[in-house]
Write an enzyme that holds these catalytic residues in place. Structure first.
Site, PDB file in Angstrom:
ATOM      1  N   ARG A 112       0.903  -1.111  -0.195  1.00  0.00           N
ATOM      2  CA  ARG A 112      -0.011  -0.004   0.067  1.00  0.00           C
ATOM      3  C   ARG A 112       0.815   1.368   0.042  1.00  0.00           C
ATOM      4  O   ARG A 112       0.522   2.417  -0.647  1.00  0.00           O
ATOM      5  CB  ARG A 112      -0.921  -0.085   1.299  1.00  0.00           C
ATOM      6  CG  ARG A 112      -1.863   1.255   1.333  1.00  0.00           C
ATOM      7  CD  ARG A 112      -2.577   1.702   0.049  1.00  0.00           C
ATOM      8  NE  ARG A 112      -3.158   0.719  -0.644  1.00  0.00           N
ATOM      9  CZ  ARG A 112      -3.480   0.774  -1.877  1.00  0.00           C
ATOM     10  NH1 ARG A 112      -3.253   1.963  -2.566  1.00  0.00           N
ATOM     11  NH2 ARG A 112      -4.082  -0.343  -2.667  1.00  0.00           N
ATOM     12  N   LYS A 147       2.284  24.831  -3.332  1.00  0.00           N
ATOM     13  CA  LYS A 147       0.904  24.377  -3.057  1.00  0.00           C
ATOM     14  C   LYS A 147       1.096  22.756  -2.978  1.00  0.00           C
ATOM     15  O   LYS A 147       0.357  22.026  -3.769  1.00  0.00           O
ATOM     16  CB  LYS A 147      -0.290  24.878  -4.023  1.00  0.00           C
ATOM     17  CG  LYS A 147      -0.467  26.391  -3.854  1.00  0.00           C
ATOM     18  CD  LYS A 147      -1.458  26.896  -4.445  1.00  0.00           C
ATOM     19  CE  LYS A 147      -1.738  28.489  -4.383  1.00  0.00           C
ATOM     20  NZ  LYS A 147      -2.493  28.969  -5.238  1.00  0.00           N
ATOM     21  N   LYS A 179       5.010  39.059  -2.589  1.00  0.00           N
ATOM     22  CA  LYS A 179       3.671  38.968  -2.820  1.00  0.00           C
ATOM     23  C   LYS A 179       2.748  40.121  -2.190  1.00  0.00           C
ATOM     24  O   LYS A 179       3.516  41.134  -1.509  1.00  0.00           O
ATOM     25  CB  LYS A 179       3.215  37.555  -2.468  1.00  0.00           C
ATOM     26  CG  LYS A 179       3.904  36.608  -3.078  1.00  0.00           C
ATOM     27  CD  LYS A 179       3.237  35.154  -2.471  1.00  0.00           C
ATOM     28  CE  LYS A 179       1.837  34.985  -2.779  1.00  0.00           C
ATOM     29  NZ  LYS A 179       1.717  34.728  -4.311  1.00  0.00           N
ATOM     30  N   GLU A 208       5.337  39.680  -7.491  1.00  0.00           N
ATOM     31  CA  GLU A 208       4.083  39.822  -7.622  1.00  0.00           C
ATOM     32  C   GLU A 208       3.514  41.267  -8.115  1.00  0.00           C
ATOM     33  O   GLU A 208       3.635  41.769  -7.335  1.00  0.00           O
ATOM     34  CB  GLU A 208       3.212  38.862  -6.763  1.00  0.00           C
ATOM     35  CG  GLU A 208       1.679  38.794  -7.146  1.00  0.00           C
ATOM     36  CD  GLU A 208       0.967  38.104  -5.910  1.00  0.00           C
ATOM     37  OE1 GLU A 208       0.602  36.894  -6.076  1.00  0.00           O
ATOM     38  OE2 GLU A 208       0.460  38.760  -5.229  1.00  0.00           O
ATOM     39  N   ASP A 229      -0.396  38.499 -11.620  1.00  0.00           N
ATOM     40  CA  ASP A 229      -1.527  37.682 -11.050  1.00  0.00           C
ATOM     41  C   ASP A 229      -2.894  37.764 -11.336  1.00  0.00           C
ATOM     42  O   ASP A 229      -3.184  39.132 -11.326  1.00  0.00           O
ATOM     43  CB  ASP A 229      -1.337  37.861  -9.679  1.00  0.00           C
ATOM     44  CG  ASP A 229      -2.185  37.056  -8.630  1.00  0.00           C
ATOM     45  OD1 ASP A 229      -2.433  35.898  -8.943  1.00  0.00           O
ATOM     46  OD2 ASP A 229      -2.601  37.395  -7.551  1.00  0.00           O
TER      47      ASP A 229
END
Length: 301
Positions: A112, A147, A179, A208, A229
Site C-alpha cells: 500500500r 501548494k 507578494k 508579484e 497575478d
C-alpha cells in the site's frame, strides 16, 4: 522523456519510505497483524505492478528503497525489483511497469505504501503532461508552486518533472518572492522589492504584480522577474508589451525580464495566455488537485 533516480535525492526517498511504513506499521519495525498471522515467514511470491489507467508514470524509483526497508522490518532478504518502465514514460491500462520477487511478508508490508506514493506521483505527472501538451510549440514553460502536500514537496516536484513540467522555487529559503502581503507590509511593491534586494543582494527575487503600472515600476527599480497575478488577457498582453519596450530602452536589445502568468489558469484557455508573450505559467493545481493514477499490485506466482 525518461527521468532517472538521480533526479531525486536518495535520502529523500529513504525519508519518504520511513514515514510511509511507520504510518502503516505503527512504528519501526512495527507490525502487520494480518500478514504475520496468515503468511509463513518462508513464503515467497512474484508480484507485478500494473497500470490500470492511461497516464504518465512517476515514482518507480521508490520500489527499491521501500522493499529494502520493508524487508529489514520483517527480518527478511530484500525482494528483487525489476523495473519495466521508466519514470516519465507513458502507460496504458494493463501495462506491467515493475516485477517484484521475494519474501511474501515484505511484499505485503510494502504494497500500500508503494502504490500510494507511486500513484500520487503518477497522477501529478499525468496532469502536468496535459498542460505541457496543450502548450507544445509555444515556448512557454509550465511551473509548479509551493501548494504541495506537507512532507511530500520533493516527491511531488519530482513528479512534475516526470510529466515535463519545471520546478519553481523549493521553499522560502531559495528564492525571494514578493507578494501582495509583503507589499502591504513594506508600503508598496517597489519598497518591498528594494527591501529584499538590500537585505539579500545575491538572491533571486520574483515580484508579484497586479497591474501594468506596478510591473513597470518594479522593472525601473531593477526587478527582472514578474508574476502577473490574475490579469485578464488584454491586461496581460499590454503588460508584457510595456515591459518588453521598457527593458529594451533600459538594458538594450539583450535586456530581458521574465514574465509569468499565474492565477485562475485552465487548460482550455492557457494557449491564449501563452499568446500574450509570457515566458511561464505557474499552476498550483499540478500538485494540489491532481487525481491519483490507478496502479495495482497483482500476484502472479
Amino acid at each position: 522523456m525518461s527521468v532517472t533516480a538521480g533526479a531525486i535525492a536518495p535520502e529523500t526517498l529513504r525519508r519518504l519510505v520511513r514515514v510511509a511504513l511507520d504510518e502503516d506499521l505503527g512504528g519501526d519495525p512495527g507490525t502487520d497483524l494480518t500478514t504475520v498471522a496468515t503468511v509463513a515467514e518462508a513464503d515467497r511470491a512474484v508480484v507485478e505492478v500494473r497500470a490500470r489507467a492511461a497516464g504518465v508514470l512517476a515514482g518507480q524509483v521508490v520500489w527499491g528503497p521501500l522493499l529494502t526497508d520493508a524487508a529489514r522490518r520483517t527480518a527478511q532478504d530484500p525482494p528483487v525489483v525489476e523495473l519495466l518502465a521508466d519514470d516519465g514514460a507513458p502507460v496504458r491500462p494493463g501495462d506491467v511497469v515493475a516485477r517484484l520477487t521475494g519474501p511474501t511478508r515484505a511484499l505485503l508490508v510494502a504494497e500500500r505504501s508503494g502504490l500510494n506514493l507511486a500513484g500520487r506521483a503518477s497522477g501529478i505527472a499525468t496532469h502536468t503532461h496535459r498542460w505541457v501538451q496543450v502548450l507544445a510549440g509555444t515556448g512557454v514553460q509550465v511551473l509548479d508552486t509551493r501548494k504541495t502536500t506537507p512532507g511530500l514537496r520533493a516527491w511531488e516536484k519530482y513528479a512534475v518533472r516526470c510529466g515535463g513540467g519545471v520546478n519553481k522555487r523549493v521553499g522560502l529559503f531559495d528564492t525571494a518572492m514578493v507578494k501582495d502581503n509583503h507589499a502591504s507590509a513594506a508600503g508598496s511593491v517597489v519598497a518591498a522589492y528594494r527591501a529584499v534586494r538590500s537585505r539579500w543582494p545575491d538572491a533571486a527575487v520574483e515580484v508579484e504584480v497586479e497591474s501594468t503600472a506596478d510591473a513597470l515600476a518594479v522593472v525601473r527599480a531593477g526587478g527582472r522577474y514578474l508574476m502577473c497575478d490574475n490579469m485578464d488577457l488584454d491586461a496581460l498582453a499590454a503588460t508584457v508589451r510595456a515591459v518588453r519596450d521598457l527593458v529594451r530602452d533600459l538594458d538594450g536589445p539583450d535586456g530581458r525580464v521574465e514574465v509569468e502568468a499565474t492565477g485562475g489558469l485552465s487548460l482550455d484557455r492557457v494557449r491564449d495566455v501563452a499568446a500574450t508573450g509570457v515566458d511561464h505559467v505557474s499552476v498550483g493545481a499540478l500538485t494540489h488537485s491532481s487525481p491519483q493514477l490507478d496502479l495495482g499490485l497483482d500476484w502472479v506466482g
